[in-house]
Design a protein around this motif. Structure first.
Motif, PDB file in Angstrom:
ATOM      1  N   PRO A 104     -15.790  -1.210  52.015  1.00 32.39           N
ATOM      2  CA  PRO A 104     -14.636  -0.963  51.138  1.00 32.39           C
ATOM      3  C   PRO A 104     -15.066  -1.201  49.681  1.00 32.39           C
ATOM      4  O   PRO A 104     -16.148  -1.738  49.435  1.00 32.39           O
ATOM      5  CB  PRO A 104     -13.627  -2.023  51.580  1.00 32.39           C
ATOM      6  N   ASP A 105     -14.205  -0.835  48.726  1.00 28.56           N
ATOM      7  CA  ASP A 105     -14.535  -1.086  47.316  1.00 28.56           C
ATOM      8  C   ASP A 105     -14.676  -2.578  47.082  1.00 28.56           C
ATOM      9  O   ASP A 105     -13.995  -3.378  47.727  1.00 28.56           O
ATOM     10  CB  ASP A 105     -13.428  -0.532  46.414  1.00 28.56           C
ATOM     11  N   GLU A 133     -14.379  -6.247  45.436  1.00 28.33           N
ATOM     12  CA  GLU A 133     -13.366  -7.043  44.722  1.00 28.33           C
ATOM     13  C   GLU A 133     -13.865  -7.228  43.281  1.00 28.33           C
ATOM     14  O   GLU A 133     -15.081  -7.183  43.042  1.00 28.33           O
ATOM     15  CB  GLU A 133     -13.239  -8.428  45.363  1.00 28.33           C
ATOM     16  N   GLY A 135     -20.946  -6.143  50.728  1.00 26.93           N
ATOM     17  CA  GLY A 135     -19.615  -6.119  50.129  1.00 26.93           C
ATOM     18  C   GLY A 135     -19.011  -7.495  49.956  1.00 26.93           C
ATOM     19  O   GLY A 135     -17.880  -7.633  49.518  1.00 26.93           O
ATOM     20  N   GLN A 170     -17.697  -7.093  41.931  1.00 25.29           N
ATOM     21  CA  GLN A 170     -18.021  -5.959  41.068  1.00 25.29           C
ATOM     22  C   GLN A 170     -18.754  -6.451  39.811  1.00 25.29           C
ATOM     23  O   GLN A 170     -19.781  -5.903  39.406  1.00 25.29           O
ATOM     24  CB  GLN A 170     -16.713  -5.294  40.644  1.00 25.29           C
ATOM     25  N   ARG A 209     -26.158   3.073  45.167  1.00 24.78           N
ATOM     26  CA  ARG A 209     -24.833   3.273  44.551  1.00 24.78           C
ATOM     27  C   ARG A 209     -24.747   2.607  43.163  1.00 24.78           C
ATOM     28  O   ARG A 209     -23.951   2.982  42.333  1.00 24.78           O
ATOM     29  CB  ARG A 209     -23.741   2.607  45.410  1.00 24.78           C
TER      30      ARG A 209
END
Ligand code: GLU
Length: 475
Positions: free
Chosen positions: A388-389, A391, A448, A395, A473
């Motif tokens: 998932p993206d 937090e 992640g 980040q 990424r």
């Protein structure tokens, strides 16, 4: 003469677990079974499983099967029981009717019992009358001295009689409870009680006591709710000239709020815990210490428990079942699983398409971070799914590491695959970073998350190319 039953410690014990198959194996009964198992195993004695199924209305075969499966799952084995009989069997009370009939006849011959024709309605009326006049309710003795004609008359009225034990008057019944110490009861406080129901089946007090004698049971360890049954059972055994076992009654299990453990407190059956993924060793380690104090503070096997079990250390105070404590043992039990055991434990939670080696690598990597199987779900996603993206905090960490950091990392992953050492070396050479500054951005980009299982084995379980893709990424 007064009855006085003393303890018989020292000889090899024969103990038994005697469940009524009217429901699931409750934690309290599981503990009773465990303590009896340990008491027998401690002295190379015998442990028996007897099914108390004379209450045909409430007993179910499916419960017998489930009880057996739960006990086996907990790791207990018995020397004889309904699934492997010996000369003392059958181990189902519903199959012991002929024996009970012989004892009933013997008790009749000795004048120790009588037929009672009172109807449930009459008994209820008598009970109410006694309560209303402030007396404790007990059988009023209505049929105790019926003449032969009176008996015949009631019989002709079509009433099926029960059989009552004629409690001797003016007696003191004493025994040494091996948990509660000396006990003393007056027979005059005990009303004549039913030992054979109107349908001809044997009632609990009776068959439980004579079976213990017939099966050579030396120690009966059971719940405190049975303490007041014991004087009745001692009287039956005495009337038949049978040997009485030593009785001990353990305190009941309560929930965190101190009230008797019930559904209100959450799961109460062994099945529920098993289905949630609790391991049998965790359950037995917790149960071992419920109402039993021991100097063994660590995680122990059933053999070690048997050596350490001490009936003198059984408590009289209610024992508190604590799921948090159970979780502590569970963590310990999970850490001790071999890879094969862990694979079986996680079972369907692992993606079906994985080859055997990958499954083993994955399980070995995540096991230290699991308490219950469902905890693996998140790591299955991290390793085999899409991330998932991030937090905001994570980040930030990745941004601070910079693009150069990640292009070096992605390049190393392209050249060497999911090899953490190679990736970290490349990043170290390119950026000069070390320690947390070196590893944390890698962990966040690859999983992640800032925390989790050891990174190197986790990467090994990932599909080829996955590390490169995740690192690129941020390059
Ligand atoms: N069937 C009885 C029960 O489940 C057994 C009591 C005993 O252990 O003597 O409570």
């Amino acid at each position: 003469m007064d009855i006085s039953a003393a303890g018989t410690f020292g000889q090899p014990h024969t103990t038994r677990f005697a469940p009524s198959p009217t429901g699931e194996l409750h934690l309290g009964n599981a503990r009773t079974a465990l303590f009896n198992f340990l008491l027998a195993r401690q002295q190379a004695g015998r442990f028996l499983l007897r099914i108390e199924d004379t209450d045909t209305e409430r007993s179910r075969e499916q419960h017998v099967e489930a009880l057996i499966a739960d006990l086996r799952w907990l790791g207990m084995n018995w020397d004889a029981g309904p699934d492997h009989e010996d000369s003392k069997g059958p181990y189902r009370q519903s199959q012991r009717g002929a024996r009970y009939d012989r004892y009933f006849a013997e008790l009749e011959k000795r004048g120790a019992v009588y037929l009672c024709f009172c109807t449930p309605l009459e008994l209820e009326a008598s009970r109410r009358a006694q309560l209303a006049s402030g007396r404790p309710p007990r059988y009023a003795g209505t049929c105790r001295n019926l003449s032969a004609e009176q008996r015949q008359k009631r019989s002709l009225e079509g009433l099926s009689p029960t059989m009552r034990f004629r409690v001797p008057l003016g007696r003191r019944i004493e025994f040494l409870d091996f948990v509660h110490g000396p006990q003393s009861f007056l027979s005059d406080d005990i009303g004549d009680f039913v030992i054979r129901r109107a349908d001809g089946t044997a009632a609990f007090f009776f068959c439980n006591a004579v079976d213990d004698a017939d099966m050579g049971v030396t120690h009966v360890l059971r719940g405190e709710d049975h303490l007041t049954n014991t004087p009745r059972q001692l009287m039956i055994l005495e009337a038949l000239g049978l040997r009485a076992p030593s009785y001990g009654h353990v305190s009941l299990i309560v929930g965190n709020d101190g009230s008797p453990l019930s559904k209100r407190h959450g799961a109460t059956s062994v099945r529920e815990y098993r289905e949630r993924g609790f391991l049998p060793q965790a359950m037995t380690n917790h149960l071992f210490r419920l109402g039993h104090s021991t100097s063994e503070h660590g995680f122990v096997s059933l053999e070690e428990m048997a050596r350490a079990f001490d009936a003198a250390h059984l408590g009289r105070a209610p024992a508190r079942f604590d799921e948090q404590q159970l979780l502590v043992w569970q963590k310990e039990a999970v850490h001790r699983l071999s890879t094969d055991e862990a694979l079986r434990w996680l079972g369907p939670l692992l993606p079906a398409r994985l080859d055997e080696k990958t499954r083993a690598v994955f399980v070995a990597a995540v096991l230290p971070n699991l308490v219950l199987p469902e905890d693996a779900r998140a790591w299955v996603n991290v390793v085999f799914g899409d991330l998932p993206d991030l937090e905001p905090a994570e980040q930030q960490l990745v941004l601070e590491a910079g693009k150069g950091y990640f292009s070096a990392a992605a390049e190393a992953a392209a050249a060497n695959g999911n090899d953490l050492a190679a990736i970290a070396n490349a990043v170290r050479s390119a950026t000069g970073k070390k320690g947390a500054a070196l590893y944390m951005p890698l962990r966040v980009a690859l999983t992640g998350r800032a925390h989790g299982p050891e990174l190197a084995p986790l990467l090994k379980a990932m599909p080829p190319g996955k590390a490169r893709e995740r690192l690129a990424r941020f390059a």
